[in-house]
Structures are given as C-alpha cells and as structure tokens.
Design an enzyme around this catalytic site. Structure first.
Site, PDB file in Angstrom:
ATOM      1  N   MET A  26      -2.199  -8.473   6.265  1.00 15.27           N
ATOM      2  CA  MET A  26      -2.541  -8.776   7.336  1.00 15.27           C
ATOM      3  C   MET A  26      -2.288 -10.388   7.490  1.00 15.27           C
ATOM      4  O   MET A  26      -2.383 -11.207   7.858  1.00 15.27           O
ATOM      5  CB  MET A  26      -3.932  -8.612   7.386  1.00 15.27           C
ATOM      6  CG  MET A  26      -4.262  -7.289   8.318  1.00 15.27           C
ATOM      7  SD  MET A  26      -5.609  -7.386   9.140  1.00 15.27           S
ATOM      8  CE  MET A  26      -7.162  -7.704   8.241  1.00 15.27           C
ATOM      9  N   LEU A  29      -1.455 -14.948   3.002  1.00 15.65           N
ATOM     10  CA  LEU A  29      -0.847 -14.395   1.471  1.00 15.65           C
ATOM     11  C   LEU A  29      -2.018 -15.555   0.523  1.00 15.65           C
ATOM     12  O   LEU A  29      -1.742 -16.373   0.298  1.00 15.65           O
ATOM     13  CB  LEU A  29       0.520 -14.507   1.549  1.00 15.65           C
ATOM     14  CG  LEU A  29       1.173 -13.495   2.801  1.00 15.65           C
ATOM     15  CD1 LEU A  29       2.295 -13.392   2.260  1.00 15.65           C
ATOM     16  CD2 LEU A  29       0.883 -12.387   2.646  1.00 15.65           C
ATOM     17  N   GLU A  31      -2.268 -14.676  -3.803  1.00 14.29           N
ATOM     18  CA  GLU A  31      -1.726 -14.502  -5.250  1.00 14.29           C
ATOM     19  C   GLU A  31      -1.506 -12.949  -5.380  1.00 14.29           C
ATOM     20  O   GLU A  31      -1.290 -11.437  -6.124  1.00 14.29           O
ATOM     21  CB  GLU A  31      -2.411 -14.250  -6.793  1.00 14.29           C
ATOM     22  CG  GLU A  31      -2.824 -16.257  -6.810  1.00 14.29           C
ATOM     23  CD  GLU A  31      -2.845 -17.024  -5.875  1.00 14.29           C
ATOM     24  OE1 GLU A  31      -3.630 -16.720  -5.283  1.00 14.29           O
ATOM     25  OE2 GLU A  31      -2.626 -18.159  -6.683  1.00 14.29           O
ATOM     26  N   HIS A  33      -1.499 -10.758  -2.624  1.00 14.41           N
ATOM     27  CA  HIS A  33      -0.698 -10.164  -2.311  1.00 14.41           C
ATOM     28  C   HIS A  33       1.226 -10.179  -2.804  1.00 14.41           C
ATOM     29  O   HIS A  33       1.754  -8.877  -3.091  1.00 14.41           O
ATOM     30  CB  HIS A  33       0.142 -10.959  -0.158  1.00 14.41           C
ATOM     31  CG  HIS A  33      -1.363  -9.890  -0.172  1.00 14.41           C
ATOM     32  ND1 HIS A  33      -2.027 -11.348   0.035  1.00 14.41           N
ATOM     33  CD2 HIS A  33      -1.586  -9.478   0.517  1.00 14.41           C
ATOM     34  CE1 HIS A  33      -3.162 -11.096   1.234  1.00 14.41           C
ATOM     35  NE2 HIS A  33      -2.648  -9.723   1.139  1.00 14.41           N
ATOM     36  N   LYS A 144      -8.803  -3.148  -4.243  1.00 18.65           N
ATOM     37  CA  LYS A 144      -9.799  -4.482  -4.215  1.00 18.65           C
ATOM     38  C   LYS A 144     -10.278  -3.473  -3.139  1.00 18.65           C
ATOM     39  O   LYS A 144     -11.914  -3.340  -2.682  1.00 18.65           O
ATOM     40  CB  LYS A 144      -9.692  -5.776  -3.474  1.00 18.65           C
ATOM     41  CG  LYS A 144     -10.911  -6.593  -3.546  1.00 18.65           C
ATOM     42  CD  LYS A 144     -10.863  -7.637  -2.826  1.00 18.65           C
ATOM     43  CE  LYS A 144      -9.787  -8.253  -1.811  1.00 18.65           C
ATOM     44  NZ  LYS A 144     -11.112  -7.931  -1.262  1.00 18.65           N
ATOM     45  N   ASP A 145     -10.038  -3.015  -1.966  1.00 21.19           N
ATOM     46  CA  ASP A 145     -10.502  -1.770  -1.006  1.00 21.19           C
ATOM     47  C   ASP A 145     -10.178  -0.564  -1.732  1.00 21.19           C
ATOM     48  O   ASP A 145      -8.679   0.044  -0.963  1.00 21.19           O
ATOM     49  CB  ASP A 145      -9.787  -1.905   0.775  1.00 21.19           C
ATOM     50  CG  ASP A 145     -10.803  -1.367   1.030  1.00 21.19           C
ATOM     51  OD1 ASP A 145     -10.772  -0.606   0.720  1.00 21.19           O
ATOM     52  OD2 ASP A 145     -10.196  -2.302   2.644  1.00 21.19           O
ATOM     53  N   GLN A 148      -9.745   1.699   1.015  1.00 24.90           N
ATOM     54  CA  GLN A 148      -8.809   1.882   1.846  1.00 24.90           C
ATOM     55  C   GLN A 148      -7.245   3.362   1.280  1.00 24.90           C
ATOM     56  O   GLN A 148      -7.414   3.982   1.698  1.00 24.90           O
ATOM     57  CB  GLN A 148      -8.639   0.712   2.485  1.00 24.90           C
ATOM     58  CG  GLN A 148      -6.686   0.579   3.103  1.00 24.90           C
ATOM     59  CD  GLN A 148      -6.667  -0.874   3.357  1.00 24.90           C
ATOM     60  OE1 GLN A 148      -7.332  -0.841   4.426  1.00 24.90           O
ATOM     61  NE2 GLN A 148      -5.761  -1.419   2.426  1.00 24.90           N
ATOM     62  N   ILE A 171      -6.204  -8.513  -8.273  1.00 26.30           N
ATOM     63  CA  ILE A 171      -6.423 -10.250  -9.027  1.00 26.30           C
ATOM     64  C   ILE A 171      -6.989 -10.913  -8.608  1.00 26.30           C
ATOM     65  O   ILE A 171      -7.423 -11.311  -7.489  1.00 26.30           O
ATOM     66  CB  ILE A 171      -4.673 -10.524  -8.189  1.00 26.30           C
ATOM     67  CG1 ILE A 171      -3.946  -9.746  -8.385  1.00 26.30           C
ATOM     68  CG2 ILE A 171      -4.162 -11.648  -8.770  1.00 26.30           C
ATOM     69  CD1 ILE A 171      -2.951  -8.822  -9.207  1.00 26.30           C
ATOM     70  N   SER A 180      -9.277 -13.313  -2.033  1.00 27.05           N
ATOM     71  CA  SER A 180      -9.136 -12.128  -0.264  1.00 27.05           C
ATOM     72  C   SER A 180      -8.500 -13.397   0.646  1.00 27.05           C
ATOM     73  O   SER A 180      -9.490 -14.198   0.062  1.00 27.05           O
ATOM     74  CB  SER A 180     -11.004 -11.585  -0.545  1.00 27.05           C
ATOM     75  OG  SER A 180     -10.956 -11.755   1.023  1.00 27.05           O
TER      76      SER A 180
END
Length: 276
Positions: A26, A29, A31, A33, A144-145, A148, A171, A180
């Site tokens: 989304m 960006l 680290e 990503h 992290k999610d 999901q 990360i 995040s």
C-alpha cells in the site's frame, strides 16, 4: 524500472517466459518492503511491485483518508531496490464495477478481524484481483501481519491459485519496534514506548519455552503490555498457526499476537513459537 497504471499496460508488459516475484504493497515503503523485494529478486527473473491503498479493507472510522502516501518517494525506493515493474493503479482501475468480493468464512473473526469487520474480505478481494492480473510465480508477504499471511495461504489453497506464498520475517528498528508505514503517526516518545511491545512478546515466548501453560503466558504478556504508557490494549491472543484456532498443548506452532492502540496509531506485532 517501468511504471504502469492500467490493466492493459500491465498485461502488455508482463513476460510469459520468466518467473515473476510479486510484492503487493500500500506504499509508503520502508525497510520491511525492501526485504520482500530482496527475497523476490533473489528467487525470480522479474520483480513486480504494486502500490495501491485498497479502500475495501478500511472500515468507516479508520484511516483511509490520512493513510501516508508519497509516490515520488516510493518510486525512488522501488527503483533503488531493484523492482523491474511498478504497478500503480487507481481505485477505478481496480474496482471497475465492484460487483463481487471475496468473503472469508474462517479465521477472520479473531485477532484483527474481531474488531475490523470486513477487513479481510477487502484484503483477499484485492489480493485476488492482483494475483489474476500479475499471475506471479511467487508472492511475498511479511509476517508482521501473520493473520493476513495465514488467510492468503488459505485462500490460495482453497481456490487452487497457482502461486507460491513466501513468508518473510518481520523487519524491526534497533529498538525492536516492528517497521510499519503507520509508525509515522507516532511521536518520538510513543516510538520509545512502543518498543516495549516486542520486549513483552519476547518475554512471553521465553515463558512458553520454559514450560508455563498458555493461560499464564497470556496473563503475563497482558500485564507487561498494560505497563506501556499512553496506550490501550486492543487484543492479546495465543492461537494455533496457521489455522488461527485456539492454541493448545498440541499446537506445533503458536502465534502470540497483540494489537496496541496509541493516540494516532494502532500497532500490531507478534512472535511465532515452534514446538521443538
């Protein structure tokens, strides 16, 4: 790096004879990503990233309008990371009719799904659309999610989608705070306070490894989180992973997941304990 924004451009640009590593995001960006891109770069011929703030996964009182956006910054970071193709569609492109959506029947009523009704319907709807468009060999998601990730894995299995889902580790900042896009909402003091979340989770994992029962682990974790200043606990849960059912002594993997609300940001974090 090539940037495309329409379905026609994307389909015209995608190769048919190369492996594709896909990193859906989304934007805004960080680290985390970039670590997904690094994994995709290492395992595939071509790396495709999408940037799309998906409206269907936001509730009516959530932060869709103020979700951080900076495409010029994201474009620079994606290019430097080695992304080959950046897909940057509009809402009209991704929802031309908005006629049908994916409905999650299992695993969406716990953790984040318990208070964000319809959130994972929106997540799996956009993931389904993006998978249909990109047709990746592998797709990369951060843990992290973790909820999901589990639901996307279940969707892929349930709908026979020919893509390999690659789980990637969280990360973190040097303090332990999980990276995040929403961390931008935190004050410096809140960032320091929020670093206690991971410390609490680490202690909980050590408590579980020491042989304490699940209820005691959950109670101790909750008590530690209550000590974080200027925050409110949304949930503290221990669930079997990746089924997301209640954890038990028979669970081979246990997800210890929390959500903590600060003034302008709701942060999620987790650790996964593996038996043996």
């Amino acid at each position: 790096m090539k940037i495309v924004s329409t379905v026609e451009e994307l389909r015209h640009t995608l190769p048919t004879d190369q492996t594709i590593g896909f990193v859906p995001t989304m934007g805004y960006l960080h680290e985390g990503h970039m670590s997904l891109v690094e994994n995709a770069r290492r395992e595939n011929d071509l790396v495709v990233m999408s940037i799309f703030v998906n409206p269907t996964q936001f509730g009516p009182n959530e932060d869709l309008d103020r979700y951080p956006r900076d495409f010029e910054r994201d474009e620079k970071l994606a290019r430097e990371a080695g992304v080959d193709l950046l897909f940057y569609p509009t809402t009209e492109t991704m929802y031309p009719l908005d006629m049908a959506r994916v409905t999650v029947r299992k695993g969406a009523d716990v953790l984040c799904g318990a208070s964000r009704l319809g959130h994972f319907d929106g997540v799996l709807t956009i993931v389904s659309k993006l998978f249909n468009l990109v047709q990746p060999t592998r797709a990369y998601f951060g843990l992290k999610d973790a909820q999901q990730v589990a639901l996307i894995e279940g969707y892929v299995r349930d709908y026979f989608v020919p893509v390999e889902i690659r789980r990637c580790p969280i990360i973190r900042e040097e303090t332990g705070l999980a990276k995040s896009s929403r961390n931008v909402y935190l004050s410096d003091t809140e960032k320091e306070d929020a670093s206690q979340i991971f410390k609490a989770l680490t202690t909980a994992r050590e408590t579980l490894e020491a042989g304490h029962d699940l209820e005691e682990v959950k109670q101790r974790l909750t008590e530690r989180l209550h000590e974080i200043p200027n925050s409110q606990i949304d949930y503290v849960e221990l669930v079997d992973y990746p089924t997301l059912a209640d954890a038990s002594s028979d669970s081979k993997e246990i997800l210890m997941a929390v959500a903590v609300q600060f003034e302008r940001a709701r942060l999620i974090d987790n650790v996964i304990w593996k038996k043996g």
